[in-house]
Write an enzyme that holds these catalytic residues in place. Structure first.
Site, PDB file in Angstrom:
ATOM      1  N   HIS A  36       0.834  -1.216   0.000  1.00  0.00           N
ATOM      2  CA  HIS A  36       0.000   0.000   0.000  1.00  0.00           C
ATOM      3  C   HIS A  36       0.867   1.263   0.000  1.00  0.00           C
ATOM      4  O   HIS A  36       1.208   1.802   1.053  1.00  0.00           O
ATOM      5  CB  HIS A  36      -0.915  -0.017   1.223  1.00  0.00           C
ATOM      6  CG  HIS A  36      -2.059   0.940   1.129  1.00  0.00           C
ATOM      7  ND1 HIS A  36      -3.334   0.630   1.508  1.00  0.00           N
ATOM      8  CD2 HIS A  36      -2.131   2.223   0.679  1.00  0.00           C
ATOM      9  CE1 HIS A  36      -4.138   1.657   1.309  1.00  0.00           C
ATOM     10  NE2 HIS A  36      -3.418   2.642   0.805  1.00  0.00           N
TER      11      HIS A  36
ATOM     12  N   ASP B 161       0.913   2.523   3.787  1.00  0.00           N
ATOM     13  CA  ASP B 161       0.031   3.623   3.373  1.00  0.00           C
ATOM     14  C   ASP B 161       0.842   4.912   3.200  1.00  0.00           C
ATOM     15  O   ASP B 161       0.396   6.014   3.537  1.00  0.00           O
ATOM     16  CB  ASP B 161      -1.142   3.839   4.350  1.00  0.00           C
ATOM     17  CG  ASP B 161      -2.286   4.635   3.702  1.00  0.00           C
ATOM     18  OD1 ASP B 161      -2.167   4.998   2.512  1.00  0.00           O
ATOM     19  OD2 ASP B 161      -3.286   4.890   4.389  1.00  0.00           O
TER      20      ASP B 161
END
Lengths: 313, 430
Positions: B62, B307
């Site tokens: 991610h 992320d």
């Protein structure tokens, strides 16, 4: 004694001793107002910038008057007439102010934490004149001053704060201030306008105004904003007014010496009836007068507070 | 190029290996893994890995690389440099670029740029819906053919439940996971931080946990209904962990990731108005952090992903409300895992490595994450005893809440396809 911090960003970080110091310092300043010349030279040669990102009458003029009565050089920057409308960032506006060698910046902003950002960026002392839903410390201080003036003490007073607690910086600052000074605070309003975990701030929560009024020494009425209706927080202003509006019928159930406060501006007929606002129970105009004295005291103390309050000419 | 990695402690969860062994690499392929390998060939680069941990190359499933569209924040080159420095050999880039990765040409553009400028392997993730608009399905078959490893509308939830159902059904044909960013934006209502005591005292609009959990719950039901592979991105709440755990017990095809900040920080960190504490989902509370840790322990949460979301300093240095959501994470992820999970005995080193290698590889169907002979020579060597203060980054952005933290456990060497891209903590050009 002096204030620990060179900024006044909120009540949360003040000690009870510091709050008392500010209140005590405001007393002689208030006395100046009764003189024919309402001015002292305390801040002569100091520059204060009033940086207002939100419309404000009361707070801005109160600060301006406080600054002028302390003989400071005052500069007003408000959102409609400045580079802010051209999209200048807060950081860049701050740097411009820094370059002008301001000693104090009084900031009003619609977003929480804006004064903290300013304080991290520039050297001037920052005074928070209201940041979003976060804090409005000078409002709470002037409210304490008013309660102490009217009631003789703050400790053990039952203070009922009624209305939109969720969106209110005035409520947050007052909760910190009142609980630090030993008052007993109850917040009351519709469930949807009571923020999460507010009881952790040592306040009682109630939903029925009529249940909590008989014990109140102070009723603090908050402004309800019309746009909250659109956010599904209550069905109509009419219903709000019926459940939480402070009117004469409700005041009859209160103690004889109850006082009614409001930070302004009022929605007459919604959160407070005209009759109440203009009655002898109301101390709303005194709050305004006391606001100037409190702001003078804050500016004086942040400037160092070493010199004595000088005598008027 | 021939490389011999000698004397390291090999942890290869895919092959259940945790032992001191040597690894021999030739032509980008792992040739042998055994004790005391001796090679009688010329030009063998020997890496002394004594006292170090040698693992399959780490995978971050991610990452936001920002290219194309926001090359001022990050590029494929700078993002993959950050990955390499952080010990990653493969990363997946999210499709919320400008333009969106919702067609073959965009996938090919990223892959060809990554081929030329990338420091590590890049696997694009395609959009579930065209333009991330949530209205029409992307050409998922075409995306698969072009090389995506999964599909997501990351940053947004696919609001229309019917479209989400169809995506979960249709993606089954291509064995692609549907990665869900779970957020009911009516409930999050332009909130800035977790709804709770901290949002109350700071006077900031709150994002309730239920904004995440309502969609986790919906998507689990759709996964059960369709049999599609649902992967929940950046799990942040106790409730989500509980639902995913129950779904797994019911043999629903579901996997999940969390990010390091969700097991290290709480909303207490927001109190200074540091905008590097602003991310979506927001930092939660102590009990959520504990639940995330338990979820990592019992396997409810399969992997840890960064992320990584680069933003310019000027964008972050604003009023909290105006600052964009997101923090960078590629260069702090491994040390946060070692410091917060391994050192504090939440996970064993082997379990932690599993969540960074074989687990994401399996979720994405990548032929990676193992040290088996014949596999691509993607290898990370780490020093789990090294302490370092976090100060500067290879990433083009520096929006990290961990600046100033002294953390433990850093990658010291990254080998991608048999090429040493990072050695002794420094990137090696070539």
């Amino acid at each position: 004694m002096r204030l620990k911090d060179r900024n006044l960003l909120g009540i949360e970080t003040l000690s009870p001793e510091e709050i008392k110091l500010i209140l005590d310092t405001a007393v002689p300043f208030k006395e100046i107002f009764t003189r024919s010349v309402k001015k002292v030279p305390t801040l002569r040669g100091k520059t204060v910038v009033n940086l207002f990102y939100e419309p404000s009458t009361r707070t801005r003029t109160s600060f301006e008057l406080a600054e002028k009565r302390l003989s400071a050089d005052v500069l007003n920057i408000s959102v409609n007439t400045s580079s802010i409308v051209k999209g200048e960032s807060l950081i860049d506006t701050a740097k411009t102010i820094e370059a002008m060698k301001a000693d104090f910046v009084v900031i009003r902003h619609s977003m929480a934490g804006a004064p903290h950002l300013l304080a991290r960026t520039i050297n001037a002392s920052i005074i928070n004149a209201g940041d979003g839903m976060h804090e409005h410390p000078t409002q709470a201080l002037l409210d304490l001053f008013t309660i102490r003036d009217k009631k003789g003490k703050i400790e053990n007073q039952n203070v009922v704060i009624v209305g939109d607690i969720l969106h209110s910086r005035v409520a947050r600052s007052n909760i910190w201030a009142l609980t630090k000074m030993g008052a007993k605070v109850t917040v009351v309003g519709p469930v949807t306008l009571i923020p999460a975990h507010i009881e952790n701030l040592k306040v009682k929560v109630a939903y029925k105004l009529d249940d909590v009024l008989p014990n109140a020494d102070v009723i603090y009425v908050l402004r309800v904003q019309r746009e909250r209706q659109k956010q599904h927080l209550f069905p109509s202003l009419r219903e709000y007014s019926e459940l939480y509006g402070v009117d004469m019928d409700r005041l009859k159930k209160c103690k004889k010496d109850v006082i009614v406060m409001h930070p302004g501006p009022m929605n007459r007929g919604i959160e407070i009836s005209s009759e109440v606002a203009d009655s002898n129970f109301s101390v709303i105009t005194e709050q305004v007068t006391n606001g100037i004295a409190i702001r003078m005291a804050v500016l004086y103390l942040l400037a160092g507070g070493a010199e004595k309050v000088e005598e008027g000419e | 190029m021939r490389i011999l990695i000698k004397g390291g402690r090999i942890i290869d969860p895919a092959n259940r290996i945790d032992a001191q062994k040597d690894i021999y690499i030739e032509e980008g392929i792992i040739k042998r893994v055994s004790s005391n390998i001796k090679i009688n060939k010329p030009n063998v680069k020997v890496i002394d890995a004594r006292g170090k941990i040698v693992t399959p190359g780490l995978i971050d499933m991610h990452t936001h690389l920002r290219e194309p569209g926001r090359e001022d924040e990050e590029t494929i080159a700078s993002g993959t440099r950050a990955a390499c420095k952080g010990g990653f050999t493969s990363i997946c880039c999210m499709p919320n670029t400008q333009p969106v990765t919702d067609n073959q040409a965009q996938v090919e553009l990223i892959l060809s740029k990554a081929q030329k400028e990338g420091w590590v392997n890049v696997y694009p993730i395609g959009a579930i819906t065209k333009g991330l608009q949530g209205e029409e399905m992307s050409p998922i078959g075409e995306l698969k053919k072009a090389g995506v490893a999964g599909i997501t509308d990351d940053g947004k939830t696919v609001y229309n439940s019917l479209i989400m159902r169809r995506a979960l059904e249709y993606s089954k044909m291509f064995k692609l996971p549907v990665i869900s960013h779970c957020e009911d934006t009516d409930l999050s209502a332009e909130g800035l931080i977790n709804e709770g005591y901290i949002s109350t005292i700071l006077g900031m609009r709150g994002i309730p946990r239920q904004a995440e959990e309502v969609i986790v719950s919906r998507d689990i039901q759709l996964a059960e209904m369709t049999g599609g592979h649902l992967h929940i991105a950046h799990v942040s709440t106790e409730g989500s962990v509980g639902m995913i755990r129950r779904a797994k017990r019911m043999n629903i095809k579901i996997t999940a990731e969390t990010a390091p900040h969700y097991f290290t920080l709480t909303d207490e960190a927001v109190k200074t108005y540091n905008t590097n504490t602003k991310m979506n989902p927001p930092l939660r509370t102590k009990k959520d952090v504990q639940a995330i840790k338990r979820g990592l322990q019992d396997g409810t949460i399969d992997c840890i992903a960064s992320d990584h979301a680069p933003h310019l300093e000027d964008e972050k240095n604003q009023e909290y409300e105006l600052a964009p959501f997101g923090i960078i994470g590629l260069e702090t992820m491994l040390p946060l895992i070692i410091t917060e999970l391994v050192d504090k005995k939440v996970l064993t080193l082997r379990e932690a490595i599993k969540k960074l290698t074989v687990n994401p590889a399996r979720i994405l169907g990548l032929n990676k994450g193992t040290l088996s002979p014949g596999a691509d020579a993607d290898i990370t060597i780490m020093d789990i005893k090294a302490n370092r203060k976090i100060e500067t980054f290879e990433s083009q952005s520096n929006n990290s809440p961990f600046i100033g933290y002294t953390l433990k456990g850093f990658a010291v060497c990254t080998i991608v396809g048999g090429r040493i891209c990072m050695a002794e903590g420094e990137l090696v050009a070539g």
